[in-house]
Write a protein that holds these residues in place. Structure first.
Motif, PDB file in Angstrom:
ATOM      1  N   ILE A   1       0.855  -1.181   0.000  1.00 23.57           N
ATOM      2  CA  ILE A   1       0.000   0.000   0.000  1.00 23.57           C
ATOM      3  C   ILE A   1       0.891   1.231   0.000  1.00 23.57           C
ATOM      4  CG2 ILE A   1      -0.181  -0.034   2.541  1.00 23.57           C
ATOM      5  CD1 ILE A   1      -3.081   1.014   2.168  1.00 23.57           C
ATOM      6  N   ARG A   2       0.548   2.199  -0.849  1.00 23.19           N
ATOM      7  CA  ARG A   2       1.318   3.428  -0.930  1.00 23.19           C
ATOM      8  C   ARG A   2       1.137   4.252   0.346  1.00 23.19           C
ATOM      9  NH1 ARG A   2       5.219   3.604  -4.860  1.00 23.19           N
ATOM     10  NH2 ARG A   2       4.423   2.668  -6.777  1.00 23.19           N
ATOM     11  N   TRP A   3       2.012   5.249   0.523  1.00 24.15           N
ATOM     12  CA  TRP A   3       1.971   6.052   1.751  1.00 24.15           C
ATOM     13  C   TRP A   3       0.628   6.724   1.945  1.00 24.15           C
ATOM     14  CZ3 TRP A   3       0.894  11.250   1.570  1.00 24.15           C
ATOM     15  CH2 TRP A   3       0.965  11.851   0.312  1.00 24.15           C
ATOM     16  N   SER A   4      -0.022   7.093   0.853  1.00 21.32           N
ATOM     17  CA  SER A   4      -1.298   7.789   0.947  1.00 21.32           C
ATOM     18  C   SER A   4      -2.462   6.833   1.167  1.00 21.32           C
ATOM     19  CB  SER A   4      -1.562   8.573  -0.346  1.00 21.32           C
ATOM     20  OG  SER A   4      -1.682   7.674  -1.429  1.00 21.32           O
ATOM     21  N   GLY A   5      -2.212   5.544   0.956  1.00 26.94           N
ATOM     22  CA  GLY A   5      -3.303   4.582   1.026  1.00 26.94           C
ATOM     23  C   GLY A   5      -4.141   4.545  -0.223  1.00 26.94           C
ATOM     24  N   GLY A   6      -3.819   5.409  -1.186  1.00 24.09           N
ATOM     25  CA  GLY A   6      -4.632   5.501  -2.385  1.00 24.09           C
ATOM     26  C   GLY A   6      -4.389   4.400  -3.390  1.00 24.09           C
ATOM     27  N   SER A   7      -3.230   3.746  -3.309  1.00 19.11           N
ATOM     28  CA  SER A   7      -2.907   2.680  -4.256  1.00 19.11           C
ATOM     29  C   SER A   7      -2.527   1.430  -3.495  1.00 19.11           C
ATOM     30  CB  SER A   7      -1.746   3.098  -5.160  1.00 19.11           C
ATOM     31  OG  SER A   7      -2.098   4.201  -5.967  1.00 19.11           O
ATOM     32  N   THR A   8      -3.110   0.326  -3.906  1.00 16.90           N
ATOM     33  CA  THR A   8      -2.789  -0.954  -3.309  1.00 16.90           C
ATOM     34  C   THR A   8      -2.448  -1.961  -4.397  1.00 16.90           C
ATOM     35  OG1 THR A   8      -5.141  -1.568  -3.303  1.00 16.90           O
ATOM     36  CG2 THR A   8      -4.241  -0.602  -1.269  1.00 16.90           C
ATOM     37  N   TYR A   9      -1.667  -2.955  -4.033  1.00 14.97           N
ATOM     38  CA  TYR A   9      -1.200  -3.957  -4.980  1.00 14.97           C
ATOM     39  C   TYR A   9      -1.299  -5.323  -4.311  1.00 14.97           C
ATOM     40  CZ  TYR A   9       0.859   0.403  -6.576  1.00 14.97           C
ATOM     41  OH  TYR A   9       1.035   1.710  -6.951  1.00 14.97           O
ATOM     42  N   TYR A  10      -1.650  -6.329  -5.112  1.00 18.20           N
ATOM     43  CA  TYR A  10      -1.830  -7.669  -4.573  1.00 18.20           C
ATOM     44  C   TYR A  10      -1.229  -8.722  -5.496  1.00 18.20           C
ATOM     45  CZ  TYR A  10      -5.278  -5.437  -1.556  1.00 18.20           C
ATOM     46  OH  TYR A  10      -5.892  -4.626  -0.636  1.00 18.20           O
ATOM     47  N   GLU A  11      -0.727  -9.766  -4.883  1.00 12.55           N
ATOM     48  CA  GLU A  11      -0.332 -10.944  -5.634  1.00 12.55           C
ATOM     49  C   GLU A  11      -1.599 -11.590  -6.170  1.00 12.55           C
ATOM     50  OE1 GLU A  11       0.506 -15.108  -6.289  1.00 12.55           O
ATOM     51  OE2 GLU A  11      -0.580 -14.422  -4.499  1.00 12.55           O
ATOM     52  N   ASP A  12      -1.521 -12.173  -7.345  1.00 16.68           N
ATOM     53  CA  ASP A  12      -2.729 -12.653  -8.032  1.00 16.68           C
ATOM     54  C   ASP A  12      -3.550 -13.629  -7.186  1.00 16.68           C
ATOM     55  OD1 ASP A  12      -1.337 -12.703 -11.410  1.00 16.68           O
ATOM     56  OD2 ASP A  12      -2.242 -11.104 -10.219  1.00 16.68           O
ATOM     57  N   ASP A  13      -2.888 -14.531  -6.470  1.00 13.89           N
ATOM     58  CA  ASP A  13      -3.620 -15.569  -5.738  1.00 13.89           C
ATOM     59  C   ASP A  13      -4.437 -15.030  -4.569  1.00 13.89           C
ATOM     60  OD1 ASP A  13      -1.197 -18.293  -6.071  1.00 13.89           O
ATOM     61  OD2 ASP A  13      -2.761 -17.515  -7.405  1.00 13.89           O
ATOM     62  N   VAL A  14      -4.143 -13.817  -4.113  1.00 19.44           N
ATOM     63  CA  VAL A  14      -4.855 -13.286  -2.951  1.00 19.44           C
ATOM     64  C   VAL A  14      -5.842 -12.193  -3.329  1.00 19.44           C
ATOM     65  CG1 VAL A  14      -2.837 -13.835  -1.525  1.00 19.44           C
ATOM     66  CG2 VAL A  14      -3.212 -11.471  -2.277  1.00 19.44           C
ATOM     67  N   LYS A  15      -5.829 -11.777  -4.570  1.00 19.84           N
ATOM     68  CA  LYS A  15      -6.763 -10.729  -5.001  1.00 19.84           C
ATOM     69  C   LYS A  15      -8.195 -11.161  -4.742  1.00 19.84           C
ATOM     70  CE  LYS A  15      -4.016  -8.533  -8.633  1.00 19.84           C
ATOM     71  NZ  LYS A  15      -3.840  -8.352 -10.087  1.00 19.84           N
ATOM     72  N   GLY A  16      -8.968 -10.253  -4.170  1.00 18.39           N
ATOM     73  CA  GLY A  16     -10.358 -10.551  -3.854  1.00 18.39           C
ATOM     74  C   GLY A  16     -10.545 -11.238  -2.513  1.00 18.39           C
ATOM     75  N   ARG A  17      -9.472 -11.714  -1.913  1.00 18.88           N
ATOM     76  CA  ARG A  17      -9.556 -12.379  -0.605  1.00 18.88           C
ATOM     77  C   ARG A  17      -8.856 -11.587   0.495  1.00 18.88           C
ATOM     78  NH1 ARG A  17      -7.169 -17.150   0.261  1.00 18.88           N
ATOM     79  NH2 ARG A  17      -5.513 -16.855  -1.282  1.00 18.88           N
ATOM     80  N   PHE A  18      -7.752 -10.949   0.168  1.00 23.73           N
ATOM     81  CA  PHE A  18      -6.957 -10.191   1.138  1.00 23.73           C
ATOM     82  C   PHE A  18      -7.139  -8.689   0.879  1.00 23.73           C
ATOM     83  CE2 PHE A  18      -3.369 -13.514   2.005  1.00 23.73           C
ATOM     84  CZ  PHE A  18      -4.350 -14.475   2.259  1.00 23.73           C
ATOM     85  N   THR A  19      -7.082  -7.923   1.953  1.00 21.50           N
ATOM     86  CA  THR A  19      -7.157  -6.466   1.846  1.00 21.50           C
ATOM     87  C   THR A  19      -6.090  -5.841   2.735  1.00 21.50           C
ATOM     88  OG1 THR A  19      -9.548  -6.546   1.461  1.00 21.50           O
ATOM     89  CG2 THR A  19      -8.598  -4.421   2.091  1.00 21.50           C
ATOM     90  N   ILE A  20      -5.252  -5.005   2.149  1.00 22.08           N
ATOM     91  CA  ILE A  20      -4.244  -4.282   2.916  1.00 22.08           C
ATOM     92  C   ILE A  20      -4.781  -2.888   3.219  1.00 22.08           C
ATOM     93  CG2 ILE A  20      -3.037  -3.422   0.846  1.00 22.08           C
ATOM     94  CD1 ILE A  20      -0.400  -3.724   2.428  1.00 22.08           C
TER      95      ILE A  20
END
Length: 128
Positions: A53-72
């Protein structure tokens, strides 16, 4: 120096949820200025990127296998980053680490090279 302390790991059944926390501290570390990341390492495997997650919280990135299941997410008032993990699978079993980049690190947040500070890790075990 920066200290990162993870918590929230444990044993959960498949389909369950856990929320990991990463408390950051340091005399000159201003939490709100830095991106945060989560990685994991399963037995016998390389450590791998999970989420960032970027410093602003505005951008997040996920590994493909966790997309839709994990939230940072992050709470700058508490100097804490979180990883909400839902619909857990046995293959999510690993030691989970949070990480933060150094002041001058411009490496990719999706790789270990993008980070200079690491927590000690917290074990997540998902039973089938």
């Amino acid at each position: 120096q920066v200290q990162l302390v993870e918590s929230g790991g444990g044993l959960v059944q498949a389909g369950g949820s856990l929320r990991l926390s990463c408390a950051a501290s340091g005399r000159t570390f201003i939490f709100s200025n830095y991106a945060m990341g989560w990685f994991r390492q399963a037995p016998g495997k390389e450590r791998e990127f999970v989420a960032a997650i970027r410093w602003s919280g505005g951008s997040t990135y996920y590994e493909d296998d966790v997309k839709g299941r994990f939230t940072i997410s992050r709470d700058s008032a508490k100097n804490t980053a979180y990883l909400q993990m839902n619909s857990l699978k046995p293959e999510d079993t690993a030691v989970y680490y949070c990480a933060a980049p150094g002041r001058w690190n411009r490496g990719s947040l999706l790789t270990e090279r993008g980070y200079d500070y690491w927590g000690q890790g917290t074990q997540v075990t998902v039973s089938s």
